[in-house]
Design a protein around this motif. Structure first.
Motif, PDB file in Angstrom:
ATOM      1  N   SER A 140       0.859  -1.174   0.000  1.00 30.02           N
ATOM      2  CA  SER A 140       0.000   0.000   0.000  1.00 30.02           C
ATOM      3  C   SER A 140       0.894   1.222   0.000  1.00 30.02           C
ATOM      4  N   LEU A 141       0.315   2.379  -0.295  1.00 27.68           N
ATOM      5  CA  LEU A 141       1.101   3.615  -0.307  1.00 27.68           C
ATOM      6  C   LEU A 141       1.687   3.886   1.072  1.00 27.68           C
ATOM      7  N   ASP A 142       0.905   3.639   2.128  1.00 27.02           N
ATOM      8  CA  ASP A 142       1.397   3.885   3.492  1.00 27.02           C
ATOM      9  C   ASP A 142       2.606   3.010   3.815  1.00 27.02           C
ATOM     10  N   ILE A 145       5.668   4.307   1.839  1.00 30.85           N
ATOM     11  CA  ILE A 145       6.174   5.540   2.447  1.00 30.85           C
ATOM     12  C   ILE A 145       6.895   5.232   3.752  1.00 30.85           C
ATOM     13  N   ASP A 146       6.329   4.337   4.549  1.00 30.22           N
ATOM     14  CA  ASP A 146       6.935   3.984   5.827  1.00 30.22           C
ATOM     15  C   ASP A 146       8.314   3.339   5.625  1.00 30.22           C
ATOM     16  N   SER A 147       8.419   2.458   4.623  1.00 23.10           N
ATOM     17  CA  SER A 147       9.693   1.799   4.353  1.00 23.10           C
ATOM     18  C   SER A 147      10.740   2.794   3.864  1.00 23.10           C
ATOM     19  N   LEU A 148      10.334   3.688   2.982  1.00 26.73           N
ATOM     20  CA  LEU A 148      11.266   4.693   2.476  1.00 26.73           C
ATOM     21  C   LEU A 148      11.682   5.667   3.576  1.00 26.73           C
ATOM     22  N   THR A 149      10.746   5.987   4.455  1.00 21.80           N
ATOM     23  CA  THR A 149      11.062   6.873   5.579  1.00 21.80           C
ATOM     24  C   THR A 149      12.086   6.225   6.509  1.00 21.80           C
ATOM     25  N   PHE A 150      11.932   4.921   6.723  1.00 21.67           N
ATOM     26  CA  PHE A 150      12.889   4.189   7.565  1.00 21.67           C
ATOM     27  C   PHE A 150      14.295   4.273   6.966  1.00 21.67           C
ATOM     28  N   VAL A 151      14.395   4.018   5.643  1.00 21.32           N
ATOM     29  CA  VAL A 151      15.698   4.092   4.970  1.00 21.32           C
ATOM     30  C   VAL A 151      16.277   5.500   5.093  1.00 21.32           C
ATOM     31  N   HIS A 152      15.432   6.489   4.882  1.00 21.61           N
ATOM     32  CA  HIS A 152      15.879   7.897   4.963  1.00 21.61           C
ATOM     33  C   HIS A 152      16.421   8.217   6.346  1.00 21.61           C
ATOM     34  N   ASP A 153      15.675   7.832   7.380  1.00 25.81           N
ATOM     35  CA  ASP A 153      16.074   8.174   8.748  1.00 25.81           C
ATOM     36  C   ASP A 153      17.323   7.410   9.187  1.00 25.81           C
ATOM     37  N   GLU A 154      17.421   6.151   8.795  1.00 28.10           N
ATOM     38  CA  GLU A 154      18.607   5.372   9.151  1.00 28.10           C
ATOM     39  C   GLU A 154      19.856   5.935   8.468  1.00 28.10           C
ATOM     40  N   ALA A 155      19.695   6.329   7.197  1.00 30.32           N
ATOM     41  CA  ALA A 155      20.824   6.911   6.474  1.00 30.32           C
ATOM     42  C   ALA A 155      21.243   8.241   7.114  1.00 30.32           C
ATOM     43  N   LYS A 156      20.256   9.023   7.508  1.00 30.21           N
ATOM     44  CA  LYS A 156      20.552  10.307   8.138  1.00 30.21           C
ATOM     45  C   LYS A 156      21.246  10.113   9.482  1.00 30.21           C
ATOM     46  N   SER A 175      15.694   8.013  -1.187  1.00 25.87           N
ATOM     47  CA  SER A 175      14.440   7.717  -0.493  1.00 25.87           C
ATOM     48  C   SER A 175      13.576   8.970  -0.401  1.00 25.87           C
ATOM     49  N   LEU A 176      14.215  10.136  -0.170  1.00 31.81           N
ATOM     50  CA  LEU A 176      13.452  11.384  -0.102  1.00 31.81           C
ATOM     51  C   LEU A 176      12.832  11.710  -1.453  1.00 31.81           C
ATOM     52  N   ASP A 177      13.575  11.495  -2.528  1.00 29.02           N
ATOM     53  CA  ASP A 177      13.041  11.753  -3.864  1.00 29.02           C
ATOM     54  C   ASP A 177      11.846  10.857  -4.173  1.00 29.02           C
ATOM     55  N   ARG A 178      11.942   9.601  -3.763  1.00 28.27           N
ATOM     56  CA  ARG A 178      10.838   8.671  -4.023  1.00 28.27           C
ATOM     57  C   ARG A 178       9.595   9.040  -3.209  1.00 28.27           C
ATOM     58  N   ILE A 179       9.810   9.442  -1.960  1.00 31.15           N
ATOM     59  CA  ILE A 179       8.677   9.883  -1.133  1.00 31.15           C
ATOM     60  C   ILE A 179       8.036  11.115  -1.759  1.00 31.15           C
ATOM     61  N   THR A 180       8.887  12.048  -2.192  1.00 29.48           N
ATOM     62  CA  THR A 180       8.401  13.266  -2.836  1.00 29.48           C
ATOM     63  C   THR A 180       7.571  12.940  -4.070  1.00 29.48           C
ATOM     64  N   SER A 181       8.044  11.985  -4.865  1.00 28.45           N
ATOM     65  CA  SER A 181       7.332  11.604  -6.084  1.00 28.45           C
ATOM     66  C   SER A 181       6.003  10.933  -5.760  1.00 28.45           C
ATOM     67  N   LYS A 193      10.017  21.080   3.667  1.00 23.31           N
ATOM     68  CA  LYS A 193       9.100  21.034   4.804  1.00 23.31           C
ATOM     69  C   LYS A 193       8.692  19.587   5.094  1.00 23.31           C
ATOM     70  N   ALA A 194       8.462  18.820   4.028  1.00 22.78           N
ATOM     71  CA  ALA A 194       8.083  17.419   4.207  1.00 22.78           C
ATOM     72  C   ALA A 194       9.195  16.649   4.897  1.00 22.78           C
ATOM     73  N   GLU A 195      10.434  16.919   4.495  1.00 22.76           N
ATOM     74  CA  GLU A 195      11.567  16.249   5.120  1.00 22.76           C
ATOM     75  C   GLU A 195      11.641  16.597   6.600  1.00 22.76           C
ATOM     76  N   ALA A 196      11.425  17.879   6.925  1.00 21.98           N
ATOM     77  CA  ALA A 196      11.466  18.304   8.322  1.00 21.98           C
ATOM     78  C   ALA A 196      10.358  17.656   9.134  1.00 21.98           C
ATOM     79  N   GLU A 197       9.169  17.558   8.537  1.00 17.38           N
ATOM     80  CA  GLU A 197       8.040  16.955   9.244  1.00 17.38           C
ATOM     81  C   GLU A 197       8.270  15.466   9.491  1.00 17.38           C
ATOM     82  N   ILE A 198       8.859  14.789   8.495  1.00 16.70           N
ATOM     83  CA  ILE A 198       9.152  13.363   8.660  1.00 16.70           C
ATOM     84  C   ILE A 198      10.156  13.156   9.793  1.00 16.70           C
ATOM     85  N   ALA A 199      11.225  13.972   9.795  1.00 14.84           N
ATOM     86  CA  ALA A 199      12.240  13.865  10.839  1.00 14.84           C
ATOM     87  C   ALA A 199      11.649  14.178  12.211  1.00 14.84           C
TER      88      ALA A 199
END
Length: 226
Positions: A140-142, A145-156, A175-181, A193-199
């Motif tokens: 699902s989209l959720d 997004i959750d999986s990509l967010t995990f990759v983004h946060d772990e990388a950060k 991962s941020l580009d894919r979430i954005t898309s 702003k989306a990146e800040a909200e996710i973090a």
């Protein structure tokens, strides 16, 4: 003797619609259409009556077993849909496999495949297969997004702990580009702003040890840096 004439002989010999359709790789409704168009009759025609006049129509160029309004697909068309929707093959490649095309030019194949893919019943079948595959794997989209967010946060986090490394930075940005898309965020400001909200959301879900005084100091530091 063409396909319709061979099918007529089979019909007159008592073969069922379904068996004729399978034998000549067409739908049942196509066989019924031939019967009505060419006046096929079994054993009840009047003795001595002249056979019905045959009307031969020129087939549409590039058409592959054109169907009527029933929307039923031939085996080749169904295979084409399965290859595109289920296995994610490009249209031209699926077309070559499904219709066993070998000697046409690539340009001609791509053109024919594109036309076939745009037909309403073909497109609808491909979409349905894609939905079935997604449901099978419970995507699902959720979840994406959750999986990509995990990759983004772990990388950060890895960048903070180990310093800037190409692998981590590439993983975070990709991962941020894919979430954005996926969320259809195109504006750079909205993207930031989306990146800040996710973090921030991740931080709130993990860090609950700060006191109110600590939070006030952190917020003051953030305002000073701005």
């Amino acid at each position: 003797m063409n396909k319709q004439e061979q099918a007529e002989k089979d019909y007159l010999s008592g073969m069922k619609y379904k068996d004729i359709a399978t034998k000549y790789d067409v739908s049942i409704n196509t066989v019924k259409s031939w019967k009505n168009r060419y006046g096929w009759q079994r054993g009840n025609s009047k003795k001595g009556a002249s056979p019905p006049k045959r009307v031969h129509t020129k087939p549409e160029k590039g058409a592959h077993k054109k169907e009527d309004a029933s929307g039923e697909l031939t085996p080749s068309q169904e295979l084409f849909c399965q290859l595109v929707g289920g296995q994610r093959l490009p249209l031209y490649r699926a077309y070559m496999i499904a219709f066993k095309i070998k000697r046409k030019s690539l340009e001609s194949i791509m053109s024919s495949a594109s036309r076939l893919g745009k037909r309403p019943e073909i497109n609808a079948r491909i979409v349905k297969i894609q939905q079935e595959v997604a449901a099978k794997h419970e995507w699902s989209l959720d979840r994406v997004i959750d999986s990509l967010t995990f990759v983004h946060d772990e990388a950060k986090a890895g960048i903070y702990l180990e310093g800037l490394k190409k692998a981590n930075s590439d993983a975070m940005l990709n991962s941020l580009d894919r979430i954005t898309s996926l969320l259809h965020i195109s504006d750079e400001g909205v993207k930031a702003k989306a990146e800040a909200e996710i973090a921030e959301a991740r931080a709130k879900s993990v860090d609950t040890s700060f006191s109110d005084e600590d939070r006030t100091i952190i917020l003051d530091d953030m305002e000073d840096s701005n």
